[in-house]
Every structure is written in C-alpha cells, then in structure tokens.
Design an enzyme around this catalytic site. Structure first.
Site, PDB file in Angstrom:
ATOM      1  N   THR A   1       0.820  -1.223   0.000  1.00 28.14           N
ATOM      2  CA  THR A   1       0.000   0.000   0.000  1.00 28.14           C
ATOM      3  C   THR A   1       0.847   1.263   0.000  1.00 28.14           C
ATOM      4  O   THR A   1       0.488   2.269  -0.624  1.00 28.14           O
ATOM      5  CB  THR A   1      -0.904   0.004   1.264  1.00 28.14           C
ATOM      6  OG1 THR A   1      -1.794  -1.101   1.173  1.00 28.14           O
ATOM      7  CG2 THR A   1      -1.705   1.276   1.383  1.00 28.14           C
TER       8      THR A   1
ATOM      9  N   SER B   1       1.267  -7.424  -1.755  1.00 23.91           N
ATOM     10  CA  SER B   1       1.936  -8.558  -1.101  1.00 23.91           C
ATOM     11  C   SER B   1       1.087  -9.824  -1.097  1.00 23.91           C
ATOM     12  O   SER B   1       1.581 -10.895  -0.741  1.00 23.91           O
ATOM     13  CB  SER B   1       2.404  -8.200   0.306  1.00 23.91           C
ATOM     14  OG  SER B   1       1.333  -8.220   1.212  1.00 23.91           O
TER      15      SER B   1
ATOM     16  N   ASP C   1      -0.309  -7.435   4.054  1.00 25.77           N
ATOM     17  CA  ASP C   1      -1.085  -8.684   4.041  1.00 25.77           C
ATOM     18  C   ASP C   1      -0.236  -9.925   4.333  1.00 25.77           C
ATOM     19  O   ASP C   1      -0.678 -10.824   5.044  1.00 25.77           O
ATOM     20  CB  ASP C   1      -1.799  -8.861   2.688  1.00 25.77           C
ATOM     21  CG  ASP C   1      -2.940  -7.861   2.519  1.00 25.77           C
ATOM     22  OD1 ASP C   1      -3.326  -7.219   3.524  1.00 25.77           O
ATOM     23  OD2 ASP C   1      -3.439  -7.722   1.389  1.00 25.77           O
TER      24      ASP C   1
HETATM   25  N1  ASP Z   1      -2.880  -5.427  -0.029  1.00 22.62           N
HETATM   26  C1  ASP Z   1      -1.799  -4.624   0.502  1.00 22.62           C
HETATM   27  C2  ASP Z   1      -0.530  -5.454   0.471  1.00 22.62           C
HETATM   28  O1  ASP Z   1      -0.366  -6.309   1.276  1.00 22.62           O
HETATM   29  C3  ASP Z   1      -2.124  -4.188   1.884  1.00 22.62           C
HETATM   30  C4  ASP Z   1      -1.093  -3.317   2.547  1.00 22.62           C
HETATM   31  O2  ASP Z   1       0.020  -3.120   2.109  1.00 22.62           O
HETATM   32  O3  ASP Z   1      -1.409  -2.794   3.631  1.00 22.62           O
HETATM   33  O4  ASP Z   1       0.301  -5.268  -0.376  1.00 22.62           O
END
Ligand code: ASP
Length: 332
Positions: free
Chosen positions: A12, A55, A87
């Site tokens: 993110t 991730s 994640d």
């Molecule tokens: N979906 C994102 C990831 O894990 C969530 C995050 O980074 O907070 O890359």
C-alpha cells in the site's frame, strides 16, 4: 548516521488508485519511496527495487531474492529495511528469519495502511521509524509498524484498518515507538557471527483449516499423485483433530505412511500447542502428526516450507520443525 539498505517490494505504501479507483501498485513507486520527507536525514540510505507488488502476490522466490540481497550486502550496511505490503508481511518476516541463519543485524519490515500519496498516510512515520530501528542494537528480523516493534516470526496481521496493524500474540513486543524508538523486551542484540544463507522453500504443501464435519475424503485426494510434499492442519484448541465421527486420524496415518508429513497447528491465536493434553490430540500424534507447538501459523507454514526444501526424511522434518532456530517457538 548508519548506512541502511532499503529493499522495496511494494504494498500500500507506494500504491495509488487505478482507473477503477482501487489501490494498485503504481509506476512511480521508487520515486515515491525515495522522496519520503525526512528519510535521508534519518540514515544514509541506499535503495533497491526488488519488485512492486501487492503482497498478496508474494512468492517464495521473492523471499529468496530478498535473503540473497541481504546476504550479499551484509558487510556493507548497518541494517536493512524492507518496504512490504501488510497482508503477507508476517510470512516474509518469518521466512527471512529462517533463511538468514546467525543474523546479527536488524532486518526491519514495514509498510503502511494508507499510501504515501495520501495526506493521512502512516507510511512516513513507519518508514522513518523502521530506518531508526535498523540502526539500533538488534540482531533479528522484526516488524516496525505503528507504535510497535515486534519479533517478525512471532507476529501476525490483526487489523486491516488500525495503525497498529500487527501484534505478536504470545511474545512481548521487543520495543516501542514513542517520541523515540526503544528496545525493551527480550531480543537478540547485534553480534559478529557469520551469516549463513538457506533460502529455498518447498511450496507444494497444502493447508487445511479444520471445521466440524470436514470430509476426510477431500483431504485424502491430495495424497494421490506424489505432488503434495506436506500437509498442515489447523486443528482445534491446542491442536486437536477429530478421532470420532469423520475421523481424520486415518488420513494422518496414510499421509505419514507415504512420507508426507502432517504438521498440526491451532486455530487459537494465544497458543501453547500441547497435543498431549487430550486424546483427540494424542491420537493424532500417535498417528504421526507433528505439533507446531506455539509457533504462529505464519512461522509454522514458512518453516515447514523451509524444512521441506532441505529434507523429506520424516524424522528430520519432525526434529527440525521442533527445533528453535530464530526464537520462533518456546521449548518447554
Ligand atoms: N494489499 C496490501 C498489500 O499487502 C495491503 C497493505 O500493504 O497494507 O500489499
């Protein structure tokens, strides 16, 4: 000022809304990261772009890449920061803690709940705090997120909204972020031992979360065809497995008989993993199941992958799974 290598893998932190308005990896991730205000004042940082993914797309090959980069650069830096999605951050932290034997410098994973391009981002604080912790007297893989400094292979993601996104359910935090960063729990300080690298992971395993009524037949199907190298069962309580109606004990026996180890962890986050407490656990151990003891699921699964890449010998798999390599389990 310490010399820090920042390895960027995505998450993110550097995402931006795409044309559908959903968060996705952005093209200028590296620039976004390098221009974080205050980062260059916090340490003498070099940056490497490892990948730029959500991730949820993390792969064991990328764990190996991260570990190899750290090993290659080990003598040239005081510490390492990995910018990572939240994640699967606890999986990567666990995997690296096994891959980097005798680690004597900080490897700090961090990320954010809100992108760096958002006004209310938590990413700036997290990154700067990670870089600060990477210069401290710490010799292990940790997660720095919000106000917490946690042992990586004891951590788990607990929230997709809170700024303290991680906790380590059965291990005290190894430090805290206040105005300054403090280490105050139990942790390994820096040391000079020679780093060893063992960065292969067997991904052909399956993980089953048990529920009342689960059909043994469905699990038995993975035993066919010699493709599955290991089974993880998320059992009940301290690692209990049905031994009555729809018993899974026979599946454990069959798997063990054909050389497929069965690792049992638990659905309780506060865990001890004592499978000898109840007959339902004891029968599973007698059938050949290996208790993951008090390891988190993330640590147990990544360690299983790491062990299976080194040996398929059942006795060795059991011995290694129940050996403490990087503070991931309590031996009592
Ligand atoms: N979906 C994102 C990831 O894990 C969530 C995050 O980074 O907070 O890359």
């Amino acid at each position: 000022m310490g010399k820090i290598l920042v390895l960027f893998s995505g998450g993110t932190l550097s995402m931006a809304p795409n044309t559908d308005g959903v968060l996705a990896p952005s093209d200028n991730a590296e620039t976004i990261l390098k221009t974080v205000p205050g980062l260059r004042e916090a340490a003498d940082c070099d940056f490497e772009l490892v990948c730029n993914i959500d991730s949820s797309n993390m792969q064991p090959e990328i764990w190996a890449d991260l570990a190899q980069r750290i090993a290659r650069a080990y003598d040239r830096y005081d510490g390492f920061v990995i910018a990572h999605g939240t994640d699967t951050m606890a999986y990567t932290a666990s995997a690296l803690s096994f891959a980097l034997g005798n680690l004597g410098k900080p490897v700090v994973l961090t990320g954010s709940q809100k992108p760096l391009i958002s006004l209310a981002t938590d990413g700036i604080n997290n990154l700067i705090n990670a870089v600060r912790v990477a210069q401290m007297d710490l010799g292990e893989v940790c997660i720095v997120f919000g106000t917490r400094i946690l042992q990586g292979n004891r951590s788990t993601k607990e929230s997709d909204t809170k700024l303290n996104a991680f906790r380590s359910p059965i291990a005290f935090p190894i430090g805290e972020i206040e105005i300054d960063a403090y280490l105050r729990g139990q942790y390994t300080p820096r040391h000079e031992k020679k780093l060893t690298l063992q960065a292969a992971f067997e991904n052909r395993i399956v993980v089953f979360q048990l529920f009342p009524g689960m059909e043994p037949d469905l699990i038995e199907r993975v035993l066919v065809g010699n493709t599955c190298k290991g089974i993880v069962m998320l059992g009940f309580g301290p690692g209990n497995i049905p031994n009555g109606g729809r018993s899974l004990i026979g599946v454990i026996e069959q798997a063990t008989a054909v050389g497929i180890p069965v690792l049992v962890t638990t659905q309780c986050s506060l865990r001890r993993g004592d499978m000898r407490q109840y007959l339902v656990g004891f029968d599973a151990v007698t059938a050949g199941a290996i208790s993951a003891l008090d390891m988190t699921d993330e640590a147990a699964i990544t360690k299983f992958m790491w062990v299976l890449a080194q040996t398929q010998n059942p006795a060795d798999v059991k011995r290694m799974m129940q050996t403490n390599y990087a503070g991931e389990l309590t031996l009592s």
